[in-house]
Write a protein that holds these residues in place. Structure first.
Motif, mmCIF file in Angstrom:
data_model
loop_
_atom_site.group_PDB
_atom_site.id
_atom_site.type_symbol
_atom_site.label_atom_id
_atom_site.label_comp_id
_atom_site.label_asym_id
_atom_site.label_seq_id
_atom_site.Cartn_x
_atom_site.Cartn_y
_atom_site.Cartn_z
ATOM 1 N N GLY A 155 -27.023 15.039 30.191
ATOM 2 C CA GLY A 155 -26.260 15.392 31.316
ATOM 3 C C GLY A 155 -24.691 15.259 30.874
ATOM 4 O O GLY A 155 -24.359 14.644 30.069
ATOM 5 N N PHE A 156 -23.825 15.650 31.627
ATOM 6 C CA PHE A 156 -22.390 15.650 31.847
ATOM 7 C C PHE A 156 -21.991 14.194 32.164
ATOM 8 O O PHE A 156 -20.838 13.796 31.596
ATOM 9 N N GLY A 157 -22.984 13.390 32.998
ATOM 10 C CA GLY A 157 -22.502 12.207 33.227
ATOM 11 C C GLY A 157 -23.519 11.379 33.725
ATOM 12 O O GLY A 157 -24.606 11.897 34.095
ATOM 13 N N GLY A 158 -23.497 10.029 33.323
ATOM 14 C CA GLY A 158 -24.657 9.354 33.720
ATOM 15 C C GLY A 158 -24.666 9.010 35.064
ATOM 16 O O GLY A 158 -23.762 8.660 35.869
ATOM 17 N N LEU A 159 -25.884 8.902 35.571
ATOM 18 C CA LEU A 159 -26.074 8.672 37.164
ATOM 19 C C LEU A 159 -26.754 7.314 37.538
ATOM 20 O O LEU A 159 -27.875 7.016 36.767
ATOM 21 N N PHE A 160 -26.105 6.400 38.242
ATOM 22 C CA PHE A 160 -26.779 5.235 38.492
ATOM 23 C C PHE A 160 -26.577 4.630 39.890
ATOM 24 O O PHE A 160 -25.602 4.668 40.425
ATOM 25 N N ALA A 161 -27.667 4.323 40.547
ATOM 26 C CA ALA A 161 -27.787 4.183 41.946
ATOM 27 C C ALA A 161 -27.628 2.572 42.000
ATOM 28 O O ALA A 161 -28.764 1.914 41.738
ATOM 29 N N LEU A 162 -26.499 2.111 42.760
ATOM 30 C CA LEU A 162 -26.428 0.577 42.804
ATOM 31 C C LEU A 162 -27.229 0.083 44.037
ATOM 32 O O LEU A 162 -27.144 0.620 45.314
ATOM 33 N N ASP A 163 -28.096 -1.035 43.747
ATOM 34 C CA ASP A 163 -28.663 -1.316 45.050
ATOM 35 C C ASP A 163 -27.818 -2.331 45.777
ATOM 36 O O ASP A 163 -27.901 -3.604 45.745
ATOM 37 N N ALA A 164 -27.157 -1.681 46.661
ATOM 38 C CA ALA A 164 -26.226 -2.423 47.228
ATOM 39 C C ALA A 164 -26.696 -3.556 48.222
ATOM 40 O O ALA A 164 -26.000 -4.550 48.808
ATOM 41 N N GLY A 165 -27.764 -3.162 48.687
ATOM 42 C CA GLY A 165 -28.483 -4.279 49.618
ATOM 43 C C GLY A 165 -28.611 -5.579 49.147
ATOM 44 O O GLY A 165 -28.808 -6.426 49.675
#
Length: 349
Positions: free
Chosen positions: A46-56
């Motif tokens: 992809g053009f950018g990496g995606l990462f979901a932070l587990d903010a909880g």
């Protein structure tokens, strides 16, 4: 008069092979995917990496970022035509830096610039980066490979890396609670790590005239094997201590500047660090460089890690427990000094 080309020009004829780049991506896919953690939301390409932070998981999550390279250690990799370990060094230099502030590494990105793109070589480099990410528990979510003919020689390349981690704001480690009477715990290095290679190469390869395949009894291996030992990634040893609530007052990653210049970066006003060099074992490679190059002790200490790759400052009452945990994790460690009153310097006794 402007002269035109006899044949139509192509990017490949100019030295940039897009097809080779595509093949390199295919070869590295398995290694990259082996680092993916639950937070990764996109595949390679992809053009950018995606990462979901587990903010909880955090009351006040703070992102900590670091960037670094491998330096002229890459020259040794090129001389040996061995490229599958310098990626570990790249990750180590970045994740060890952000670990200092208590951050758990989340993801990593790399930048690789080459004179000529050889897919198998690029794949080997990325395999090393992926291995380092697995050790650190972070995901390799993106990168860039740039073919730059005329800028780098056909066999030359350079590496840069970027790590992002997270720490709860109230658990950031910044050294402000360090007090006289605290002890300094040193974690052993594997050797030179990724610093001081311009001096090391000058002494061993230029002055002594050794080749990378020269086998030295005092090293127990070839010069090249010694110089390519990967940097230790200290995340697996330190992160469990932090997660279990062990109070670590300060940490320092011992890179360029050695113990002499890195420990002062975490000392609060009115303190100094008194180190006892006899308390740890200095790897033979440092003694060899010092002897061949007639390098002064002070110069060695402010150039190399001298056998200590990472330090912790803890309350004296916590030291035994911390050392026990470190040994259980497989890291050689010991008390190498203490904090005293002073002006922020490192003293040796």
């Amino acid at each position: 008069m402007v002269r035109e080309s006899d044949k139509p020009l192509t990017y490949a004829a100019a030295g940039v092979d897009i097809s080779a780049g595509n093949r390199a991506v295919e070869l590295m896919k398995r290694a990259v995917r082996s680092t993916f953690t639950p937070g990764v939301l996109a595949d390679i390409g992809g053009f950018g990496g995606l990462f979901a932070l587990d903010a909880g998981r955090y009351r006040q999550p703070v992102l900590v970022a670091g960037t670094d390279g491998v330096g002229t250690k890459l020259k040794v990799a090129m001389l040996m035509d061995k490229h599958d370990t310098v990626g570990i060094d790249l990750v180590a230099m970045c994740v060890n830096d952000i670990l200092v502030q208590g951050a758990q590494p989340l993801f990593f990105l790399d930048y690789l610039a080459v004179g000529k793109l050889v897919p198998e070589k690029v794949a080997a480099i990325v395999e090393g980066i992926a291995a380092g990410c697995r050790q650190a528990g972070c995901a390799l979510i993106g990168g860039e490979t740039a073919e730059m003919p005329g800028f780098y020689g056909p066999e030359e390349y350079d590496l840069a890396g970027f790590a992002v981690g997270v720490v709860d704001k109230e658990r950031i480690i910044d050294g402000r609670s360090i007090r006289p009477g605290d002890v300094v715990v040193g974690l052993a290095s594997s050797g030179l790590h990724s610093n001081g290679y311009s001096l090391a190469r000058r002494a061993l390869l230029d002055v002594a005239g050794y080749g990378v395949d020269s086998c030295l009894p005092e090293l127990g291996c070839t010069v090249g094997e010694e110089l390519l030992r990967p940097t230790v990634i200290y995340v697996p040893a330190i992160l469990p201590l932090l997660q279990d609530g062990v109070v670590i007052k300060g940490m320092a990653h011992i890179t360029g500047g050695g113990l002499t210049e890195n420990i002062p970066r975490i000392l609060p006003p009115g303190t100094a660090a008194l180190l006892r060099p006899a308390s740890w074992q200095v790897p033979p490679v440092f003694e060899l460089i010092a002897r061949i190059g007639r390098v002064a002790v002070e110069e060695m200490r402010r150039t190399f890690n001298m056998g200590i790759g990472f330090t912790l400052v803890v309350d004296a009452a916590e030291a035994d427990g911390v050392l026990s945990r470190l040994v259980q994790s497989g890291v050689q460690a010991g008390i190498i000094g203490e904090i005293v009153e002073g002006d922020g310097a490192v003293l040796y006794k």
